[in-house]
Motif scaffolding. Structure first.
Motif, PDB file in Angstrom:
ATOM      1  N   ALA A 112      48.599  45.843  38.365  1.00 17.41           N
ATOM      2  CA  ALA A 112      47.798  44.997  39.254  1.00 17.41           C
ATOM      3  C   ALA A 112      48.157  43.530  39.093  1.00 17.41           C
ATOM      4  CB  ALA A 112      46.312  45.219  38.982  1.00 17.41           C
TER       5      ALA A 112
ATOM      6  N   ARG B 222      48.677  45.296  52.091  1.00 12.33           N
ATOM      7  CA  ARG B 222      49.426  44.907  50.893  1.00 12.33           C
ATOM      8  C   ARG B 222      48.764  45.487  49.646  1.00 12.33           C
ATOM      9  NH1 ARG B 222      52.942  40.638  50.731  1.00 12.33           N
ATOM     10  NH2 ARG B 222      53.652  39.949  48.666  1.00 12.33           N
ATOM     11  N   ILE B 223      47.428  45.375  49.569  1.00 12.08           N
ATOM     12  CA  ILE B 223      46.701  45.925  48.428  1.00 12.08           C
ATOM     13  C   ILE B 223      46.906  47.433  48.345  1.00 12.08           C
ATOM     14  CG2 ILE B 223      44.388  46.342  47.478  1.00 12.08           C
ATOM     15  CD1 ILE B 223      43.564  43.634  48.700  1.00 12.08           C
TER      16      ILE B 223
ATOM     17  N   ALA C 289      38.857  43.950  44.184  1.00  4.94           N
ATOM     18  CA  ALA C 289      39.350  45.142  44.883  1.00  4.94           C
ATOM     19  C   ALA C 289      39.800  46.207  43.900  1.00  4.94           C
ATOM     20  CB  ALA C 289      40.499  44.760  45.815  1.00  4.94           C
ATOM     21  N   LEU C 290      40.481  45.784  42.818  1.00  4.36           N
ATOM     22  CA  LEU C 290      40.952  46.733  41.809  1.00  4.36           C
ATOM     23  C   LEU C 290      39.786  47.432  41.133  1.00  4.36           C
ATOM     24  CD1 LEU C 290      43.261  47.927  40.082  1.00  4.36           C
ATOM     25  CD2 LEU C 290      42.976  45.963  38.550  1.00  4.36           C
TER      26      LEU C 290
ATOM     27  N   ASN D  84      44.646  44.067  53.462  1.00  2.00           N
ATOM     28  CA  ASN D  84      44.364  45.446  53.064  1.00  2.00           C
ATOM     29  C   ASN D  84      45.642  46.252  52.856  1.00  2.00           C
ATOM     30  OD1 ASN D  84      41.614  45.222  52.984  1.00  2.00           O
ATOM     31  ND2 ASN D  84      41.232  46.203  54.944  1.00  2.00           N
TER      32      ASN D  84
ATOM     33  N   VAL E 299      47.051  42.108  42.733  1.00  2.00           N
ATOM     34  CA  VAL E 299      45.921  42.769  43.375  1.00  2.00           C
ATOM     35  C   VAL E 299      44.646  42.034  42.975  1.00  2.00           C
ATOM     36  CG1 VAL E 299      44.611  44.912  43.580  1.00  2.00           C
ATOM     37  CG2 VAL E 299      47.099  44.990  43.359  1.00  2.00           C
TER      38      VAL E 299
END
Length: 468
Positions: free
Chosen positions: A427, A175-176, A436-437, A173, A432
């Protein structure tokens, strides 16, 4: 029996179900086109539906989706080859190529980790402080550097290094969140700064050429930056912290005093500083950001294997380049066919616009423009919306300048990642995960419409922009 049920469930996941629906709609559009579509564009629209659906769901790799689009466009002859493959000749393509080489150099020489170590000695130790500082750095960079693609190329590798040094493992989480903070922080805020991205420039140029209205830098900043810049950046920090909860675990080597930069790191840093200087002063020397990026990349390539690997092209990831070329190609084909303009023109007479209904007028124009962006590239919103200025002004009772100022809220809010190539490229560079993106982009767009749009409307009302 259970394994059979699991297998059937895996065959009918949400992305597959969505794509099945998109394929049915596309086939129906191609075989029985609606009356509002321009003549001869039925299969163009069908191909656009399928391509956008694949980009949006991530059912197959984005680069492969681009190849599917290229093949389908040529087999169906939906547009001339120079339109279909226009992405390869765009300056954005060469900015990304240069950026990939520069990112490779930053990683190869270890400059990214060296910069991250120095930043972590000064950044707040709390997770929320780290995210806020990253968003703030991205927003500051938007003032210094006009090109969104170039900013992604510069800031994302550093953000990845910061995340690594902060102890966030790949896919975590934290890192994202750090990477998204850098990406969205430098991109969202730029919509409130006139020369900082392409849609703003398209809007400004169209306002002058079509309506004779010359918009100043400070005026534009005053209209949009307090809400679309500062408020939305603050909202971005809050959403990232709560959507991707984590806790930094600073690596032990990051706590020590960083070692001095070695020769290769200093040389790469000098290349980046020179490139940044040229990017920030392009109005003076006239050299486009793409050619600055390409020149910097060539310098690194001439110094293989010191600044880049010995075989740099073997290590080069072609995915981001194909993705960008495909995205730009889809936008060019849609614009060439006139599909977005036809859809907007079809809807315009039934929109509930009327004088004195200020809040409703703002909502209709801002949300309508956001929806229009699904069918066009982001610059397509001002390109289509600005020519309709007189019509919108007559319908709302506002001046042309007033009604078209609202479009900034529209073209700065994208529902899905494919609508904004800089977000996609950032991204990709930051690895990413697509799911999630997509979830974050859609969720943040909804929050922007619900929370930021009303504040933007009240601000424009208070400073006297929304007047007749």
């Amino acid at each position: 029996m259970l394994s059979e049920n699991n297998r059937m469930t895996s065959l009918f996941t949400y992305p597959r179900a969505i794509m099945l629906l998109v394929a049915i709609v596309a086939l129906a559009t191609g075989m029985a086109p609606p009356a509002w579509l321009p003549a001869g564009t039925a299969w163009t629209t069908a191909l656009a539906f399928v391509t956008i659906g694949l980009y949006a769901t991530g059912l197959i790799a984005e680069a492969i989706t681009s190849l599917v689009f290229f093949l389908g466009a040529m087999l169906l002859a939906v547009a001339p080859a120079d339109v279909v493959f226009s992405g390869f000749s765009s300056t954005a393509f060469w900015i990304i190529f240069g950026g990939l080489i520069l990112g490779m150099s930053i990683r190869h020489t270890g400059l990214g980790q060296a910069i991250a170590d120095r930043l972590l000695m000064r950044l707040p130790g709390r997770y929320s402080g780290l995210i806020a500082a990253t968003v703030g750095a991205g927003l500051l960079l938007a003032f210094l550097m006009p090109g969104a693609m170039g900013r992604m190329v510069l800031i994302v590798p550093i953000a990845v290094a910061v995340a690594d040094r902060a102890g966030f493992d790949e896919g975590s989480n934290g890192r994202i969140a750090v990477v998204l903070a850098a990406i969205f922080g430098t991109h969202l805020g730029s919509f409130a700064i006139l020369p900082s991205n392409t849609p703003n420039v398209v809007w400004s140029g169209a306002m002058e050429s079509m309506h004779g209205i010359d918009i100043g830098y400070i005026d534009y900043l005053w209209w949009h930056f307090p809400v679309l810049g500062l408020v939305r950046s603050a909202l971005l920090v809050v959403v990232l912290v709560y959507a991707f909860p984590d806790r930094p675990g600073i690596r032990s080597e990051a706590r020590d005093a960083p070692a001095p930069l070695d020769r290769d790191q200093r040389q790469t840093a000098l290349v980046l500083l020179v490139a940044l200087g040229f990017w920030a002063t392009d109005a003076l020397h006239g050299i486009g950001p793409a050619w600055v990026a390409l020149g910097a990349a060539l310098y690194c390539l001439f110094n293989a294997s010191r600044l880049v690997p010995a075989k740099p092209f073997a290590a080069l990831d072609m995915g981001p380049l194909l993705l960008l070329a495909g995205i730009l190609g889809v936008g060019s084909v849609i614009a060439h066919a006139g599909i977005g303009e036809a859809a907007f023109t079809q809807l315009l007479p039934i929109l509930p616009l009327e004088p004195a209904a200020n809040a409703i007028n703002y909502a209709v124009i801002s949300i309508g423009g956001t929806a229009l962006a699904v069918l066009t590239a982001m610059p397509g919103v001002p390109a289509i919306g600005v020519p309709l200025g007189e019509t919108l002004a007559n319908a709302t009772g506002w001046s042309v300048q007033s009604v078209l100022t609202i479009l900034a809220a529209s073209y700065s809010t994208y529902l899905l990642p494919y609508q904004a190539p800089p977000i996609l490229i950032g991204a990709q560079l930051g690895q990413v995960p697509w799911g999630a993106l997509t979830r974050f982009t859609l969720g943040f767009a909804v929050l922007s419409i619900v929370l930021v749009f009303p504040l933007h409307y009240l601000w424009l009302q208070w400073i006297g922009v929304l007047t007749g």
